[in-house]
Design an enzyme around this catalytic site. Structure first.
Site, PDB file in Angstrom:
ATOM      1  N   HIS A 171      52.326 127.414  52.644  1.00  0.00           N
ATOM      2  CA  HIS A 171      50.973 127.301  53.185  1.00  0.00           C
ATOM      3  C   HIS A 171      51.026 127.786  54.630  1.00  0.00           C
ATOM      4  O   HIS A 171      52.019 127.568  55.326  1.00  0.00           O
ATOM      5  CB  HIS A 171      50.488 125.853  53.218  1.00  0.00           C
ATOM      6  CG  HIS A 171      50.354 125.184  51.895  1.00  0.00           C
ATOM      7  ND1 HIS A 171      51.389 124.508  51.300  1.00  0.00           N
ATOM      8  CD2 HIS A 171      49.291 125.058  51.061  1.00  0.00           C
ATOM      9  CE1 HIS A 171      50.975 123.984  50.159  1.00  0.00           C
ATOM     10  NE2 HIS A 171      49.715 124.309  49.979  1.00  0.00           N
ATOM     11  N   GLU A 208      50.222 123.540  37.187  1.00  0.00           N
ATOM     12  CA  GLU A 208      51.152 122.527  37.678  1.00  0.00           C
ATOM     13  C   GLU A 208      51.236 121.405  36.649  1.00  0.00           C
ATOM     14  O   GLU A 208      50.224 120.842  36.235  1.00  0.00           O
ATOM     15  CB  GLU A 208      50.708 121.961  39.021  1.00  0.00           C
ATOM     16  CG  GLU A 208      51.649 120.876  39.524  1.00  0.00           C
ATOM     17  CD  GLU A 208      51.364 120.432  40.942  1.00  0.00           C
ATOM     18  OE1 GLU A 208      51.481 119.209  41.197  1.00  0.00           O
ATOM     19  OE2 GLU A 208      51.026 121.261  41.793  1.00  0.00           O
ATOM     20  N   HIS A 255      49.593 118.056  37.479  1.00  0.00           N
ATOM     21  CA  HIS A 255      48.132 118.156  37.416  1.00  0.00           C
ATOM     22  C   HIS A 255      47.662 118.107  35.961  1.00  0.00           C
ATOM     23  O   HIS A 255      46.598 117.569  35.665  1.00  0.00           O
ATOM     24  CB  HIS A 255      47.661 119.457  38.064  1.00  0.00           C
ATOM     25  CG  HIS A 255      47.889 119.516  39.542  1.00  0.00           C
ATOM     26  ND1 HIS A 255      47.575 120.615  40.311  1.00  0.00           N
ATOM     27  CD2 HIS A 255      48.419 118.607  40.394  1.00  0.00           C
ATOM     28  CE1 HIS A 255      47.890 120.382  41.579  1.00  0.00           C
ATOM     29  NE2 HIS A 255      48.416 119.173  41.648  1.00  0.00           N
ATOM     30  N   ASP A 277      49.432 111.952  41.841  1.00  0.00           N
ATOM     31  CA  ASP A 277      50.244 113.167  41.855  1.00  0.00           C
ATOM     32  C   ASP A 277      51.559 112.891  42.583  1.00  0.00           C
ATOM     33  O   ASP A 277      51.635 113.005  43.807  1.00  0.00           O
ATOM     34  CB  ASP A 277      49.450 114.269  42.560  1.00  0.00           C
ATOM     35  CG  ASP A 277      50.020 115.644  42.326  1.00  0.00           C
ATOM     36  OD1 ASP A 277      50.954 115.771  41.535  1.00  0.00           O
ATOM     37  OD2 ASP A 277      49.511 116.599  42.935  1.00  0.00           O
ATOM     38  N   ASP A 329      54.524 114.466  42.174  1.00  0.00           N
ATOM     39  CA  ASP A 329      55.301 115.680  42.483  1.00  0.00           C
ATOM     40  C   ASP A 329      56.813 115.451  42.377  1.00  0.00           C
ATOM     41  O   ASP A 329      57.566 115.764  43.304  1.00  0.00           O
ATOM     42  CB  ASP A 329      54.950 116.206  43.879  1.00  0.00           C
ATOM     43  CG  ASP A 329      53.604 116.891  43.923  1.00  0.00           C
ATOM     44  OD1 ASP A 329      53.129 117.319  42.860  1.00  0.00           O
ATOM     45  OD2 ASP A 329      53.026 116.996  45.016  1.00  0.00           O
TER      46      ASP A 329
END
Length: 517
Positions: free
Chosen positions: A182, A349, A352, A388, A390
């Protein structure tokens, strides 16, 4: 003890057995201290007092310099870090399933050829800069737990450069070809857009130098359009026109630097593109605005000659209550409605997928059969936790299903597998960064091997073929070609009588699948 400028040194201050010459910084000026060794101890306190007469007290012994984010314009080029970031960690190599070395691959052999491709080309692994180098272990209930040795506690430009150097040492030792970022994770936000862009340019210039030397590439870049308070109502779907414009300017710059770095994709993740309540939301207008935003992105991509794939990353909610790109099917419908299906693909993902009530395999197959599977964010969630998390994917069964979809898709290039995954809060050793990625890479490599077993065995595909074999007939071909109307089908029912319905053989399918694991 005397003070000289560097120019005066040659004639006035020469080092010898009785004299020490010590360079120091006072403010922005460099001076040389010429110290008589015999007087050194007596004058130590005098020297300290003299230096402290300034507003700040500067240490005589040089230390690593840091640059606060509020003062990035006055910093030098050095990030103040010497030596390796990961000393004692070797380059990770394939040693096979019997190896007990935790810093080795047991299943991932990058150069091994499988179904006509090298394993590294099937998997195209990428390290996520944000989780790996900006993850702190903080959560809504606790402070950061990770304090990597190279961090100095600032979000300065020099600290950003230091992290970038650590990133390339990490992916080089790990043996990964790609990285993702990002914009605001790799460079500090400035007080203005111009300052933010200048910061980004400086870090990207270093990244380009490092990745050229290391022979690495950007899998994808993106703009962080969710953290800053300006984006609290969204970015492309904000109710404020000025925020919409700012988001466009930020994406413009992020796309430019992704292109400059040779990025192969560009991702849009709309964490704030949704709503908390429909009572105060014009959903139709927001969806139209988001479509116009994507149209402008496509136009700018073509204008600058960026040939990478544009990707939308579906997610149902979090941080918004409802996100407009809820899942793969919703995103596919959005793209078709606004005539964008030929311009975008999807970045699926796995975590998700489960948040939207689907399996990762379901989302991948939905994207694949719609011609939209472009990239996979390789992670997973915890079935007992509703957000989420991860986590790194370690489930061999899920990895095998994922790889079945990837093989059916013919691979993912120019996409790949990005480890959008982070260490657990309680994992705080530097080597944990390597161990987590190793187990994630091995899991998907093992999934690839299992998927190949299933394909080469053929039993599962034959079971599926037999289940639909009634359509492998003349009338079935007419139905699939859209040439069988209701009158024809009614006539056939009268000929055939009551249908005979065969078993689906689900348990047998599961047995065959499990035998490959």
């Amino acid at each position: 003890m005397k003070f000289y400028t560097p120019i005066e040194r040659e004639s006035e201050c020469l080092p010898n057995d009785n004299v020490i010459v010590q360079p120091i910084e006072i403010g922005e000026e460099q001076v040389l201290i010429c110290i008589d060794v015999k007087m050194k101890m007596k004058l130590g306190r005098t020297l300290l007092l003299f230096l402290c007469l300034k507003v700040f007290c500067y240490a005589v012994i040089p230390t690593a310099q840091t640059c606060p984010a509020s003062n990035v314009d006055k910093c030098g080029d050095s990030d103040g870090w010497e030596g390796e970031f990961f000393p004692g960690i070797p380059k990770i190599k394939y040693e096979g399933p019997s190896s007990k070395n935790q810093l080795s691959f047991k299943w991932y052999n990058p150069e091994e050829e499988i179904l006509g491709k090298k394993m590294k080309d099937w998997l195209r692994f990428s390290v996520a800069f944000w989780h790996t180098f900006r993850g702190t272990g903080a959560d809504p209930f606790g402070a950061p737990t990770k304090y990597w040795p190279w961090e100095d506690g600032t979000n300065s430009l020099n600290m950003a450069k230091r992290r970038m150097r650590a990133n390339f040492e990490f992916i080089s030792k790990l043996g990964v070809d790609f990285w993702c970022f990002h914009d605001r994770d790799i460079a500090p936000d400035g007080k203005t857009l111009e300052e933010s862009n200048a910061n980004l340019d400086e870090v990207v210039a270093l990244a380009q130098e490092l990745q050229t030397k290391a022979k690495k590439r950007v899998l994808w870049g993106t703009a962080q359009l969710f953290m800053h308070p300006r984006y609290m109502h969204g970015a492309a779907t904000s109710s404020e026109l000025e925020v919409y414009a700012y988001a466009a300017a930020q994406v413009k710059k992020a796309m430019e630097v992704t292109h400059y770095l040779g990025g192969e994709n560009y991702v849009f993740w709309g964490g704030r593109e949704g709503y908390q309540s429909l009572l105060n939301t014009d959903m139709e207008r927001e969806l139209n605005h988001m479509a116009r935003f994507f149209e402008a992105a496509v136009a700018y991509k073509k204008k600058i000659g960026f040939n990478g794939t544009l990707l939308i990353e579906p997610k149902p909610q979090e941080p918004t209550k409802h996100q407009y790109d809820w899942d793969a099917a919703t995103s596919a419908n959005f793209l078709r409605k606004y005539g964008l299906a030929g311009e975008f693909k999807l970045n699926i993902e796995c975590n998700h997928a489960t948040l939207s009530g689907h399996s990762c395999h379901h989302e991948l197959e939905t994207a694949r059969i719609n011609g939209l599977l472009g990239n996979i964010d390789a992670n997973t969630g915890d079935p007992q936790v509703g957000w989420d998390t991860d986590q790194f994917l370690v489930d061999i069964q899920e990895a095998t299903l994922i790889m079945l979809s990837v093989i059916r898709n013919g691979g993912l290039a120019p996409g790949g597998f990005n480890f959008d995954a982070k260490l657990r809060r309680e994992s705080t050793d530097v080597e944990d960064l390597f161990i987590a990625h190793i187990v994630g890479m091995d899991t998907l490599a093992r999934g690839l091997r299992n998927a190949v077993k299933l394909i080469e065995d053929g039993s599962l595909s034959e079971l599926v073929r037999k289940r639909y074999q009634s359509f492998d007939t003349e009338i079935g071909a007419q139905i699939e070609a859209g040439k069988a109307d209701f009158e024809l089908l009614e006539k056939k029912v009268k000929e055939w009588g009551e249908p005979t319905v065969a078993s689906a053989k689900q348990e047998l399918a599961e047995m065959i699948f499990q035998s490959a694991l």
